[in-house]
Design an enzyme around this catalytic site. Structure first.
Site, mmCIF file in Angstrom:
data_model
loop_
_atom_site.group_PDB
_atom_site.id
_atom_site.type_symbol
_atom_site.label_atom_id
_atom_site.label_comp_id
_atom_site.label_asym_id
_atom_site.label_seq_id
_atom_site.Cartn_x
_atom_site.Cartn_y
_atom_site.Cartn_z
ATOM 1 N N GLY A 12 1.901 1.684 7.126
ATOM 2 C CA GLY A 12 1.678 3.132 6.934
ATOM 3 C C GLY A 12 1.378 3.864 8.224
ATOM 4 N N SER A 42 -2.027 -1.819 4.788
ATOM 5 C CA SER A 42 -3.318 -2.496 4.838
ATOM 6 C C SER A 42 -4.453 -1.489 4.987
ATOM 7 C CB SER A 42 -3.338 -3.453 6.026
ATOM 8 O OG SER A 42 -4.653 -3.806 6.311
ATOM 9 N N LYS A 81 6.901 20.846 22.797
ATOM 10 C CA LYS A 81 7.312 20.081 23.976
ATOM 11 C C LYS A 81 8.707 20.550 24.385
ATOM 12 C CE LYS A 81 8.967 15.581 25.368
ATOM 13 N NZ LYS A 81 9.139 14.168 25.057
ATOM 14 N N VAL A 187 -0.800 -7.427 2.803
ATOM 15 C CA VAL A 187 0.231 -8.416 2.459
ATOM 16 C C VAL A 187 -0.152 -9.729 3.135
ATOM 17 C CG1 VAL A 187 2.667 -9.021 2.726
ATOM 18 C CG2 VAL A 187 2.015 -6.646 2.225
HETATM 19 C C1 LIG Z 1 0.616 3.388 24.692
HETATM 20 C C2 LIG Z 1 1.689 3.871 23.781
HETATM 21 C C3 LIG Z 1 2.159 5.165 23.896
HETATM 22 C C4 LIG Z 1 3.186 5.613 23.061
HETATM 23 N N1 LIG Z 1 3.696 6.874 23.219
HETATM 24 C C5 LIG Z 1 4.760 7.261 22.480
HETATM 25 C C6 LIG Z 1 5.334 8.543 22.626
HETATM 26 O O1 LIG Z 1 4.871 9.376 23.395
HETATM 27 N N2 LIG Z 1 6.402 8.851 21.864
HETATM 28 C C7 LIG Z 1 6.946 7.977 20.976
HETATM 29 O O2 LIG Z 1 7.953 8.291 20.354
HETATM 30 N N3 LIG Z 1 6.372 6.793 20.767
HETATM 31 C C8 LIG Z 1 5.322 6.398 21.496
HETATM 32 N N4 LIG Z 1 4.764 5.176 21.287
HETATM 33 C C9 LIG Z 1 5.278 4.340 20.206
HETATM 34 C C10 LIG Z 1 4.696 4.853 18.876
HETATM 35 O O3 LIG Z 1 3.288 4.848 18.931
HETATM 36 C C11 LIG Z 1 5.143 3.992 17.708
HETATM 37 O O4 LIG Z 1 6.518 3.777 17.773
HETATM 38 C C12 LIG Z 1 4.823 4.670 16.392
HETATM 39 O O5 LIG Z 1 3.469 5.017 16.321
HETATM 40 C C13 LIG Z 1 5.180 3.806 15.229
HETATM 41 O O6 LIG Z 1 4.258 2.759 15.042
HETATM 42 P P1 LIG Z 1 4.444 1.862 13.754
HETATM 43 O O7 LIG Z 1 4.323 2.716 12.570
HETATM 44 O O8 LIG Z 1 5.666 1.048 13.928
HETATM 45 O O9 LIG Z 1 3.216 0.836 13.848
HETATM 46 P P2 LIG Z 1 1.652 1.045 13.555
HETATM 47 O O10 LIG Z 1 1.196 2.419 13.825
HETATM 48 O O11 LIG Z 1 0.976 -0.067 14.299
HETATM 49 O O12 LIG Z 1 1.500 0.796 11.993
HETATM 50 C C14 LIG Z 1 1.510 -0.515 11.446
HETATM 51 C C15 LIG Z 1 1.148 -0.430 9.975
HETATM 52 O O13 LIG Z 1 1.326 -1.703 9.402
HETATM 53 C C16 LIG Z 1 0.228 -1.990 8.561
HETATM 54 N N5 LIG Z 1 0.068 -3.434 8.440
HETATM 55 C C17 LIG Z 1 -0.047 -4.361 9.416
HETATM 56 N N6 LIG Z 1 -0.222 -5.573 8.867
HETATM 57 C C18 LIG Z 1 -0.191 -5.422 7.518
HETATM 58 C C19 LIG Z 1 -0.317 -6.287 6.396
HETATM 59 N N7 LIG Z 1 -0.512 -7.600 6.542
HETATM 60 N N8 LIG Z 1 -0.252 -5.761 5.154
HETATM 61 C C20 LIG Z 1 -0.054 -4.443 4.957
HETATM 62 N N9 LIG Z 1 0.065 -3.573 5.980
HETATM 63 C C21 LIG Z 1 0.009 -4.057 7.234
HETATM 64 C C22 LIG Z 1 -0.968 -1.332 9.244
HETATM 65 O O14 LIG Z 1 -2.028 -1.125 8.348
HETATM 66 C C23 LIG Z 1 -0.310 -0.035 9.694
HETATM 67 O O15 LIG Z 1 -0.339 0.887 8.631
HETATM 68 C C24 LIG Z 1 3.720 4.739 22.087
HETATM 69 C C25 LIG Z 1 3.184 3.449 21.932
HETATM 70 C C26 LIG Z 1 2.193 3.006 22.780
HETATM 71 C C27 LIG Z 1 1.666 1.607 22.603
#
Ligand SMILES: Cc1cc2nc3c(=O)[nH]c(=O)nc-3n(C[C@H](O)[C@H](O)[C@H](O)COP(=O)(O)OP(=O)(O)OC[C@H]3O[C@@H](n4cnc5c(N)ncnc54)[C@H](O)[C@@H]3O)c2cc1C
Length: 513
Positions: A12, A42, A81, A187
């Site tokens: 999420g 989670s 932006k 999960v």
């Molecule tokens: C330092 C940094 C700067 C960034 N800056 C940019 C930017 O300027 N522009 C840009 O486009 N992107 C940027 N990004 C990338 C961006 O943050 C991510 O691509 C975006 O937030 C998507 O993250 P996500 O949803 O894939 O993962 P996350 O935000 O990590 O979400 C993971 C989800 O999985 C769930 N989860 C994990 N394990 C389980 C489990 N076992 N059971 C159920 N749920 C689970 C968690 O609860 C969470 O809800 C940056 C990243 C970093 C590290």
């Protein structure tokens, strides 16, 4: 026949909720016929909580999901932006800097202004010669007025946003307006059927979730694509060296301090610092290579950049791994977001890739399991291409540097660290300016040829002019440059200040579409 009816998204964060919203909005009409989108997340594992810079595609994505732009500004601490300014990337000098704006050069489809600018010596700023947007950023203007309808702009724009607020905002919209089912559970087991497809997920809370297509949005955990399906990770740390980020939130000195309407990226001794202005605070972070500088030294550079305001602020450290999965969609499991891969956020390419992946999944949604492998193959081909092009484009910022002051910058221009395709293109661009050529032939290319022009010429590269190239469309080029001057004057003179515009949007709202 195995119909695809139940889509399960695990995670999420920004990836999970954007994917859920894009799929649910596209398939609204199938809901009464049993089509469901379930997002399981989670309650214990937090989202990454960073990711504040976006690409203009987000306007279309939000609009298609039925999100009001005014509500988005009200709930996500969003700002506009208009591009990025890269400081100290070329020579490292204090006055070294250039813009990568979001507007295309004037009349870009008709005439390539680059050779004309080069013929005049290429001494003026390329950006200012071809677009008003650098001047708009310098003047602190917003890209639209209060009477411009939602999602329209006088200048092209994307957003800066608060990542945590954005996920919550999307969650509410997805659940209340788009009928997405939300399950809070961890999960802890992924069950495969005898053919190797994911059949169901077990959770620590005792809830079992079955589905036909599973989207892995579990972030760096890559619970489904990596752990359950065993798809290997392909590192590109031999090309992009940064492996650590330090993030810090910086309050404004005064509540009405100006907000930059561009990302500021300032090169350091072994990486670079991002600086993003939201209405409520700045998000600042240092991305660096821990093989070239220690964490303490990197933190010192970050605090020196911020100045006295950094004194009592705490820093958050994140380990980052440059690279992506060898394949993104395998059997009935597809990865989106950090589960698919990560590249340093130099050009805010992560959220745009999430949007493009979600859109492709939604548009190509296979009606039956029997055709899913065909869709998966096409998805993998396109997505692999996109990751490759983004790696090339990010590396271009390093490969063009003339800095030799540290090992980090010297290592970055070593030929073996530059991907073959990029090396070839850099040779080509010595005598042919990137424009509407076949190397930019894919629909929805993440970075258009204009982006390559802005970085190439912003960093001092020069392309030879072919005989006859100027005469062929000289009149058109003159008209386009004149038009740019007129536009620049008009927009700088008429567009409101950035903070003022955001304040008024939040208070009064934009015209709904
Ligand atoms: C330092 C940094 C700067 C960034 N800056 C940019 C930017 O300027 N522009 C840009 O486009 N992107 C940027 N990004 C990338 C961006 O943050 C991510 O691509 C975006 O937030 C998507 O993250 P996500 O949803 O894939 O993962 P996350 O935000 O990590 O979400 C993971 C989800 O999985 C769930 N989860 C994990 N394990 C389980 C489990 N076992 N059971 C159920 N749920 C689970 C968690 O609860 C969470 O809800 C940056 C990243 C970093 C590290």
């Amino acid at each position: 026949m195995h119909e695809i009816q139940n889509i399960v998204i695990v995670g999420g964060g920004t990836a999970g909720w954007l994917t859920a919203g894009v799929i649910a909005a596209k398939h609204q009409g199938r809901r009464p016929h049993g089509f469901t989108v379930t997002l399981v997340e989670s309650p214990n594992v937090p989202t990454i909580g960073v990711g504040e810079g976006t690409w203009p595609t987000l306007r279309t994505t939000l609009k298609r999901m039925g999100v009001s732009e005014t509500e988005f500004f009200r709930h996500c601490s969003a700002s506009f932006k208009q591009g990025a300014r890269f400081n100290r990337w070329t020579t490292g000098a204090v006055d070294d800097g250039y813009y990568h704006p979001l507007m295309l050069p004037e009349q870009f489809g008709q005439v390539n202004l680059a050779p004309h600018w080069l013929a005049e010596g290429g001494d003026d700023s390329f950006c200012d010669t071809v677009t008003p947007q650098g001047r708009l950023c310098d003047a602190g203007r917003g890209p639209k007025t209060m009477t411009t309808p939602e999602y329209d702009g006088q200048a092209n724009y994307a957003y800066h946003l608060d990542a945590g607020k954005f996920s919550h905002f999307l969650q509410r919209h997805c659940c209340e307006a788009l009928g997405v089912r939300h399950v809070l559970a961890d999960v802890n087991e992924v069950h495969l059927d005898e053919g190797g497809d994911i059949a169901r997920l077990d959770t620590a809370q005792g809830i079992t979730i079955a589905g036909d297509l599973f989207v892995d949005c579990t972030g760096f955990a890559a619970l489904l694509i990596g752990k359950a399906m065993g798809v290997p990770f392909r590192s590109c740390s031999d090309v992009l060296f940064c492996d650590t980020a330090l993030a810090i939130q910086v309050p404004y000195d005064l509540p009405d301090d100006p907000i930059a309407s561009h990302t500021i990226s300032t090169a350091q001794s072994a990486g670079w610092i991002w600086d993003i202005g939201l209405p409520t605070r700045r998000g600042v972070g240092h991305v660096f290579s821990s093989s070239h500088i220690s964490v303490d030294e990197a933190e010192g550079e970050l605090r020196a950049y911020i100045g006295p305001a950094a004194r009592d602020l705490s820093v958050r450290k994140l380990s980052i791994r440059a690279g992506h999965r060898e394949t993104f969609w395998v059997r009935n499991c597809v990865a989106v977001g950090l589960a698919a891969g990560f590249l340093e956020p130099l050009e805010a390419s992560a959220i745009v890739l999430i949007e493009l992946s979600a859109k492709m999944i939604a548009e190509q949604m296979p009606p039956r399991r029997e055709v899913m492998d065909v869709v998966a193959r096409r998805f993998n081909e396109t997505t692999t291409y996109r990751w490759g092009r983004i790696i090339d484009f990010l590396k271009l910022h390093y490969a063009l540097t003339k800095r030799t002051d540290t090992d980090f910058w010297r290592d970055n221009v070593r030929p073996e660290s530059i991907p073959d395709r990029l090396r070839e293109l850099m040779e080509l661009w010595l005598y042919q300016s990137p424009w509407l050529h076949e190397e930019f032939d894919r629909a929805e290319e993440v970075f258009p040829s204009a982006s390559y022009q802005y970085v190439l010429y912003g960093m001092g590269a020069r392309t030879a002019i072919m005989p006859g190239a100027i005469e062929a469309d000289d009149a058109l080029a003159r008209r386009a440059r004149y038009e740019n001057q007129v536009q620049t004057q008009r927009l700088v003179g008429s567009l409101p200040g950035h903070r003022d515009l955001i304040d008024r949007i939040v208070r009064h709202g934009l015209q709904p579409i």
